[in-house]
Design an enzyme around this catalytic site. Structure first.
Site, PDB file in Angstrom:
ATOM      1  N   PRO A  10      12.730 -23.829  -3.713  1.00 15.35           N
ATOM      2  CA  PRO A  10      13.625 -23.343  -4.764  1.00 15.35           C
ATOM      3  C   PRO A  10      14.225 -21.961  -4.493  1.00 15.35           C
ATOM      4  O   PRO A  10      13.557 -21.085  -3.951  1.00 15.35           O
ATOM      5  CB  PRO A  10      12.736 -23.307  -6.004  1.00 15.35           C
ATOM      6  CG  PRO A  10      11.339 -23.320  -5.507  1.00 15.35           C
ATOM      7  CD  PRO A  10      11.372 -24.085  -4.220  1.00 15.35           C
ATOM      8  N   ASN A  11      15.462 -21.850  -4.895  1.00 20.91           N
ATOM      9  CA  ASN A  11      16.263 -20.617  -4.863  1.00 20.91           C
ATOM     10  C   ASN A  11      16.771 -20.252  -3.463  1.00 20.91           C
ATOM     11  O   ASN A  11      17.590 -19.339  -3.337  1.00 20.91           O
ATOM     12  CB  ASN A  11      15.482 -19.428  -5.471  1.00 20.91           C
ATOM     13  CG  ASN A  11      15.065 -19.705  -6.897  1.00 20.91           C
ATOM     14  OD1 ASN A  11      15.915 -19.985  -7.739  1.00 20.91           O
ATOM     15  ND2 ASN A  11      13.773 -19.682  -7.175  1.00 20.91           N
ATOM     16  N   ARG A  18      20.926 -13.759  -2.872  1.00 25.59           N
ATOM     17  CA  ARG A  18      19.780 -13.483  -3.726  1.00 25.59           C
ATOM     18  C   ARG A  18      18.946 -12.345  -3.132  1.00 25.59           C
ATOM     19  O   ARG A  18      18.491 -12.440  -1.999  1.00 25.59           O
ATOM     20  CB  ARG A  18      18.948 -14.770  -3.773  1.00 25.59           C
ATOM     21  CG  ARG A  18      17.563 -14.629  -4.243  1.00 25.59           C
ATOM     22  CD  ARG A  18      16.746 -15.818  -3.736  1.00 25.59           C
ATOM     23  NE  ARG A  18      15.430 -15.785  -4.324  1.00 25.59           N
ATOM     24  CZ  ARG A  18      14.364 -16.341  -3.787  1.00 25.59           C
ATOM     25  NH1 ARG A  18      14.463 -16.998  -2.649  1.00 25.59           N
ATOM     26  NH2 ARG A  18      13.208 -16.255  -4.374  1.00 25.59           N
ATOM     27  N   TYR A  23      15.640 -10.560   1.272  1.00 21.65           N
ATOM     28  CA  TYR A  23      15.846 -11.766   2.079  1.00 21.65           C
ATOM     29  C   TYR A  23      17.007 -11.677   3.067  1.00 21.65           C
ATOM     30  O   TYR A  23      17.222 -12.616   3.842  1.00 21.65           O
ATOM     31  CB  TYR A  23      16.047 -12.972   1.144  1.00 21.65           C
ATOM     32  CG  TYR A  23      14.851 -13.218   0.241  1.00 21.65           C
ATOM     33  CD1 TYR A  23      13.626 -13.604   0.776  1.00 21.65           C
ATOM     34  CD2 TYR A  23      14.942 -13.030  -1.140  1.00 21.65           C
ATOM     35  CE1 TYR A  23      12.515 -13.809  -0.040  1.00 21.65           C
ATOM     36  CE2 TYR A  23      13.843 -13.235  -1.966  1.00 21.65           C
ATOM     37  CZ  TYR A  23      12.636 -13.630  -1.410  1.00 21.65           C
ATOM     38  OH  TYR A  23      11.541 -13.831  -2.212  1.00 21.65           O
ATOM     39  N   ASN A  74       9.676 -23.719   4.439  1.00 22.70           N
ATOM     40  CA  ASN A  74       9.589 -22.532   3.588  1.00 22.70           C
ATOM     41  C   ASN A  74       9.540 -23.067   2.153  1.00 22.70           C
ATOM     42  O   ASN A  74      10.583 -23.376   1.566  1.00 22.70           O
ATOM     43  CB  ASN A  74      10.792 -21.613   3.784  1.00 22.70           C
ATOM     44  CG  ASN A  74      10.659 -20.352   2.925  1.00 22.70           C
ATOM     45  OD1 ASN A  74       9.782 -20.263   2.056  1.00 22.70           O
ATOM     46  ND2 ASN A  74      11.515 -19.376   3.170  1.00 22.70           N
ATOM     47  N   ALA A  77       8.775 -20.422  -3.839  1.00 25.66           N
ATOM     48  CA  ALA A  77       7.766 -20.166  -4.891  1.00 25.66           C
ATOM     49  C   ALA A  77       6.729 -21.286  -4.996  1.00 25.66           C
ATOM     50  O   ALA A  77       5.594 -21.037  -5.445  1.00 25.66           O
ATOM     51  CB  ALA A  77       8.466 -19.958  -6.227  1.00 25.66           C
ATOM     52  N   GLU A  98       4.635 -23.079   8.553  1.00 26.57           N
ATOM     53  CA  GLU A  98       5.080 -22.483   7.276  1.00 26.57           C
ATOM     54  C   GLU A  98       5.832 -21.186   7.585  1.00 26.57           C
ATOM     55  O   GLU A  98       5.351 -20.374   8.381  1.00 26.57           O
ATOM     56  CB  GLU A  98       3.828 -22.201   6.441  1.00 26.57           C
ATOM     57  CG  GLU A  98       4.079 -21.495   5.127  1.00 26.57           C
ATOM     58  CD  GLU A  98       2.751 -21.232   4.382  1.00 26.57           C
ATOM     59  OE1 GLU A  98       1.684 -21.762   4.794  1.00 26.57           O
ATOM     60  OE2 GLU A  98       2.792 -20.482   3.403  1.00 26.57           O
ATOM     61  N   HIS A 100       7.925 -17.790   5.884  1.00 20.97           N
ATOM     62  CA  HIS A 100       8.396 -16.944   4.783  1.00 20.97           C
ATOM     63  C   HIS A 100       9.275 -15.857   5.378  1.00 20.97           C
ATOM     64  O   HIS A 100       8.864 -15.188   6.336  1.00 20.97           O
ATOM     65  CB  HIS A 100       7.229 -16.333   4.008  1.00 20.97           C
ATOM     66  CG  HIS A 100       6.365 -17.383   3.417  1.00 20.97           C
ATOM     67  ND1 HIS A 100       6.764 -18.111   2.321  1.00 20.97           N
ATOM     68  CD2 HIS A 100       5.185 -17.888   3.815  1.00 20.97           C
ATOM     69  CE1 HIS A 100       5.836 -19.010   2.061  1.00 20.97           C
ATOM     70  NE2 HIS A 100       4.869 -18.904   2.948  1.00 20.97           N
ATOM     71  N   ARG A 107       3.769  -7.961  -0.646  1.00 22.96           N
ATOM     72  CA  ARG A 107       4.428  -8.073  -1.960  1.00 22.96           C
ATOM     73  C   ARG A 107       3.393  -8.270  -3.071  1.00 22.96           C
ATOM     74  O   ARG A 107       2.213  -7.994  -2.871  1.00 22.96           O
ATOM     75  CB  ARG A 107       5.473  -9.197  -1.896  1.00 22.96           C
ATOM     76  CG  ARG A 107       6.532  -8.929  -0.828  1.00 22.96           C
ATOM     77  CD  ARG A 107       7.585 -10.014  -0.780  1.00 22.96           C
ATOM     78  NE  ARG A 107       8.340 -10.081  -2.025  1.00 22.96           N
ATOM     79  CZ  ARG A 107       9.169 -11.086  -2.336  1.00 22.96           C
ATOM     80  NH1 ARG A 107       9.334 -12.087  -1.478  1.00 22.96           N
ATOM     81  NH2 ARG A 107       9.818 -11.078  -3.483  1.00 22.96           N
ATOM     82  N   ARG A 111       1.754 -13.588  -4.589  1.00 24.89           N
ATOM     83  CA  ARG A 111       2.369 -14.206  -3.396  1.00 24.89           C
ATOM     84  C   ARG A 111       1.406 -14.257  -2.215  1.00 24.89           C
ATOM     85  O   ARG A 111       1.747 -14.795  -1.162  1.00 24.89           O
ATOM     86  CB  ARG A 111       3.629 -13.424  -2.980  1.00 24.89           C
ATOM     87  CG  ARG A 111       4.732 -13.469  -4.007  1.00 24.89           C
ATOM     88  CD  ARG A 111       6.008 -12.812  -3.490  1.00 24.89           C
ATOM     89  NE  ARG A 111       6.846 -12.399  -4.596  1.00 24.89           N
ATOM     90  CZ  ARG A 111       7.716 -13.199  -5.222  1.00 24.89           C
ATOM     91  NH1 ARG A 111       7.893 -14.435  -4.837  1.00 24.89           N
ATOM     92  NH2 ARG A 111       8.432 -12.737  -6.235  1.00 24.89           N
TER      93      ARG A 111
HETATM   94  C1  DQA Z   1       9.580 -16.731   0.236  1.00 20.45           C
HETATM   95  C2  DQA Z   1       8.495 -15.892  -0.443  1.00 20.45           C
HETATM   96  C3  DQA Z   1       8.090 -16.511  -1.785  1.00 20.45           C
HETATM   97  O1  DQA Z   1       7.068 -15.730  -2.390  1.00 20.45           O
HETATM   98  C4  DQA Z   1       9.295 -16.544  -2.705  1.00 20.45           C
HETATM   99  O2  DQA Z   1       8.950 -17.184  -3.923  1.00 20.45           O
HETATM  100  C5  DQA Z   1      10.489 -17.162  -2.091  1.00 20.45           C
HETATM  101  C6  DQA Z   1      10.782 -16.941  -0.673  1.00 20.45           C
HETATM  102  C7  DQA Z   1      10.097 -16.068   1.531  1.00 20.45           C
HETATM  103  O3  DQA Z   1      10.783 -16.754   2.281  1.00 20.45           O
HETATM  104  O4  DQA Z   1       9.833 -14.891   1.775  1.00 20.45           O
HETATM  105  O5  DQA Z   1      11.303 -17.773  -2.785  1.00 20.45           O
HETATM  106  O6  DQA Z   1       9.020 -17.993   0.594  1.00 20.45           O
END
Ligand code: DQA
Length: 146
Positions: A10-11, A18, A23, A74, A77, A98, A100, A107, A111
């Site tokens: 998501p997002n 964003r 990011y 990735n 959240a 995985e 990020h 952070r 997280r």
């Molecule tokens: C993320 C880190 C997560 O905590 C966050 O919710 C994201 C992006 C990252 O790529 O750093 O949406 O996965």
């Protein structure tokens, strides 16, 4: 040609717009292009997908069982919340890396825990969007090693 599936939670459709201070300014299309180039150099096709819906990511992982040699994910959240994604990844037999973009350990404490890490063969965090290319390289390396 073998496929590497690159799944995004998501997002991440808003990557580049964003919270760019966290990011960066590159978009998911930029990531897709960089991964395709890396994949091609290593002899793999890459397919990048993004969804804001947990069930869709789960369905893509199920599909990957038959279609993909490896997964880069990735989970955004969902990393920190989703036992369902962990269970889906546990049905998958190939390598899973995985990613990020940010360093989740630097952070907020919520997280710091990842359900997905219980399955992942490796975790890349805090390398910006370059982490995706590194993950593609690692999947290819794991597949070559058998
Ligand atoms: C993320 C880190 C997560 O905590 C966050 O919710 C994201 C992006 C990252 O790529 O750093 O949406 O996965």
């Amino acid at each position: 040609m073998q496929r590497i599936e690159i799944l995004n939670g998501p997002n991440l459709n808003l990557l580049g717009k964003r919270q760019p201070e966290i990011y960066g300014r590159e978009t998911l299309d930029d990531v897709a292009r960089a991964c395709a180039a890396m994949g091609e150099a290593l002899g793999f096709e890459t397919v990048l997908r993004q969804s804001n819906r947990e069930y869709e990511l789960i369905d893509w992982i199920h599909d990957a069982r038959a279609t993909a040699a490896g997964i880069v994910i990735n989970p955004a959240a969902f990393t920190h919340t989703s036992v369902a994604l962990l269970d889906a990844l546990n049905t998958y037999e190939g390598p899973v890396i995985e990613v990020h973009i940010s360093n989740i350990h630097k952070r907020e404490s919520f997280r710091h825990h990842s359900y997905v890490s219980l399955r992942a063969d490796g975790v890349i965090a805090g390398c910006g969007v370059q982490g995706y290319e590194l993950a593609v390289r690692r999947v290819a390396g794991l597949l070559a090693a058998g």
